[in-house]
Design a protein around this motif. Structure first.
Motif, PDB file in Angstrom:
ATOM      1  N   THR A  17       0.851  -1.191   0.000  1.00 47.38           N
ATOM      2  CA  THR A  17       0.000   0.000   0.000  1.00 47.38           C
ATOM      3  C   THR A  17       0.890   1.245   0.000  1.00 47.38           C
ATOM      4  N   ASP A  18       0.259   2.402  -0.003  1.00 50.34           N
ATOM      5  CA  ASP A  18       1.016   3.655   0.079  1.00 50.34           C
ATOM      6  C   ASP A  18       1.872   3.709   1.342  1.00 50.34           C
ATOM      7  N   LYS A  19       1.366   3.151   2.424  1.00 47.65           N
ATOM      8  CA  LYS A  19       2.116   3.136   3.680  1.00 47.65           C
ATOM      9  C   LYS A  19       3.407   2.332   3.516  1.00 47.65           C
ATOM     10  N   GLY A  20       3.318   1.218   2.823  1.00 52.01           N
ATOM     11  CA  GLY A  20       4.507   0.400   2.557  1.00 52.01           C
ATOM     12  C   GLY A  20       5.497   1.115   1.654  1.00 52.01           C
ATOM     13  N   LEU A  21       4.974   1.803   0.645  1.00 48.64           N
ATOM     14  CA  LEU A  21       5.854   2.561  -0.246  1.00 48.64           C
ATOM     15  C   LEU A  21       6.557   3.689   0.505  1.00 48.64           C
ATOM     16  N   TYR A  22       5.842   4.301   1.445  1.00 49.33           N
ATOM     17  CA  TYR A  22       6.462   5.340   2.268  1.00 49.33           C
ATOM     18  C   TYR A  22       7.649   4.762   3.044  1.00 49.33           C
ATOM     19  N   ARG A  23       7.460   3.594   3.626  1.00 45.99           N
ATOM     20  CA  ARG A  23       8.553   2.963   4.387  1.00 45.99           C
ATOM     21  C   ARG A  23       9.725   2.611   3.480  1.00 45.99           C
ATOM     22  N   ILE A  24       9.423   2.117   2.279  1.00 43.29           N
ATOM     23  CA  ILE A  24      10.480   1.803   1.316  1.00 43.29           C
ATOM     24  C   ILE A  24      11.242   3.072   0.950  1.00 43.29           C
ATOM     25  N   SER A  25      10.535   4.173   0.804  1.00 49.57           N
ATOM     26  CA  SER A  25      11.180   5.428   0.396  1.00 49.57           C
ATOM     27  C   SER A  25      12.179   5.924   1.433  1.00 49.57           C
ATOM     28  N   THR A  45      -1.531   4.406  -4.670  1.00 51.74           N
ATOM     29  CA  THR A  45      -2.059   5.579  -5.362  1.00 51.74           C
ATOM     30  C   THR A  45      -0.882   6.457  -5.787  1.00 51.74           C
ATOM     31  N   ASP A  46      -1.205   7.562  -6.416  1.00 50.43           N
ATOM     32  CA  ASP A  46      -0.161   8.526  -6.792  1.00 50.43           C
ATOM     33  C   ASP A  46       0.673   8.921  -5.574  1.00 50.43           C
ATOM     34  N   ARG A  47       0.037   9.055  -4.458  1.00 52.69           N
ATOM     35  CA  ARG A  47       0.735   9.492  -3.238  1.00 52.69           C
ATOM     36  C   ARG A  47       1.917   8.572  -2.910  1.00 52.69           C
ATOM     37  N   GLY A  48       1.686   7.274  -2.929  1.00 51.81           N
ATOM     38  CA  GLY A  48       2.755   6.321  -2.627  1.00 51.81           C
ATOM     39  C   GLY A  48       3.821   6.277  -3.701  1.00 51.81           C
ATOM     40  N   VAL A  49       3.383   6.281  -4.958  1.00 53.58           N
ATOM     41  CA  VAL A  49       4.335   6.245  -6.072  1.00 53.58           C
ATOM     42  C   VAL A  49       5.224   7.484  -6.041  1.00 53.58           C
ATOM     43  N   ILE A  50       4.633   8.636  -5.851  1.00 56.62           N
ATOM     44  CA  ILE A  50       5.396   9.887  -5.820  1.00 56.62           C
ATOM     45  C   ILE A  50       6.411   9.868  -4.679  1.00 56.62           C
ATOM     46  N   GLN A  51       6.031   9.324  -3.540  1.00 57.37           N
ATOM     47  CA  GLN A  51       6.943   9.254  -2.394  1.00 57.37           C
ATOM     48  C   GLN A  51       8.197   8.445  -2.745  1.00 57.37           C
ATOM     49  N   ASN A  63       7.918  -0.280 -13.685  1.00 62.30           N
ATOM     50  CA  ASN A  63       6.680  -0.928 -14.106  1.00 62.30           C
ATOM     51  C   ASN A  63       5.592  -0.554 -13.103  1.00 62.30           C
ATOM     52  N   ILE A  64       4.657   0.284 -13.547  1.00 69.26           N
ATOM     53  CA  ILE A  64       3.505   0.636 -12.714  1.00 69.26           C
ATOM     54  C   ILE A  64       2.212   0.220 -13.417  1.00 69.26           C
ATOM     55  N   GLY A  65       2.347  -0.747 -14.326  1.00 68.50           N
ATOM     56  CA  GLY A  65       1.191  -1.243 -15.059  1.00 68.50           C
ATOM     57  C   GLY A  65       0.171  -1.891 -14.143  1.00 68.50           C
ATOM     58  N   GLU A  72      -0.329  12.611 -12.276  1.00 66.70           N
ATOM     59  CA  GLU A  72       0.472  13.118 -11.151  1.00 66.70           C
ATOM     60  C   GLU A  72       1.720  12.266 -10.952  1.00 66.70           C
ATOM     61  N   SER A  73       1.577  10.955 -11.083  1.00 71.45           N
ATOM     62  CA  SER A  73       2.744  10.070 -10.969  1.00 71.45           C
ATOM     63  C   SER A  73       3.705  10.293 -12.134  1.00 71.45           C
ATOM     64  N   LEU A  74       3.163  10.474 -13.334  1.00 67.90           N
ATOM     65  CA  LEU A  74       4.023  10.697 -14.496  1.00 67.90           C
ATOM     66  C   LEU A  74       4.816  11.989 -14.363  1.00 67.90           C
ATOM     67  N   TYR A  75       4.190  13.030 -13.821  1.00 77.05           N
ATOM     68  CA  TYR A  75       4.900  14.296 -13.606  1.00 77.05           C
ATOM     69  C   TYR A  75       6.054  14.096 -12.621  1.00 77.05           C
ATOM     70  N   ALA A  76       5.806  13.353 -11.556  1.00 86.31           N
ATOM     71  CA  ALA A  76       6.854  13.098 -10.557  1.00 86.31           C
ATOM     72  C   ALA A  76       7.975  12.256 -11.156  1.00 86.31           C
TER      73      ALA A  76
END
Length: 139
Positions: A17-25, A45-51, A63-65, A72-76
């Motif tokens: 989830t976004d929470k997991g992506l935050y920890r990875i970041s 979501t975009d929030r996690g990907v952007i982080q 790969n975000i397929g 928003e993710s593409l801009y980041a």
């Protein structure tokens, strides 16, 4: 090659989830990663990907397929990943022509982009190839 790979619940019975992506970041190695696969992770979501992307400056393959990310993710990605060579956006139904144009304009090393299953009009792909002739359109 350093990489992070996530898989959908149906395949590996895990869901990042976004929470997991935050920890990875927050990991010290994030700036050294060259490959990240978040394929089919519908819980992000975009929030996690952007982080994650904001700290992954060495990224070459992404790969975000099969996710619900938007422009928003593409801009980041375009602003944070100048070394990007390959991106998979397979079935990213919320990505638009604007996001793709921004990405291709900013990521000068981009060689391959998979946009199969998006809602982007076919004439956009001709424009992408005009901007970056080396780009392999995998529509």
């Amino acid at each position: 090659m350093s990489r992070i790979s996530g898989h959908s619940r149906s395949r590996w019975d895990c869901q990042i989830t976004d929470k997991g992506l935050y920890r990875i970041s927050l990991a010290k190695c994030i700036s050294n990663l060259t490959c990240i696969s978040l394929w089919g992770l519908t819980g992000i979501t975009d929030r996690g990907v952007i982080q994650v992307i904001s700290r992954a400056s060495s990224l070459k393959h992404l790969n975000i397929g099969g996710t619900f990310v938007t422009d928003e993710s593409l801009y980041a990605i375009a602003n944070s990943c100048p070394q990007l060579k390959n991106i998979v956006l397979w079935s990213c139904r919320h990505v638009t022509e604007n996001g793709l144009l921004f990405l291709v304009n900013k990521c000068q090393k981009l060689e391959s982009i998979n946009v199969w299953g998006t809602r982007v009009p076919v004439d956009c792909f001709i424009g992408l190839l005009t901007i970056s002739p080396a780009l392999q359109d995998k529509a």
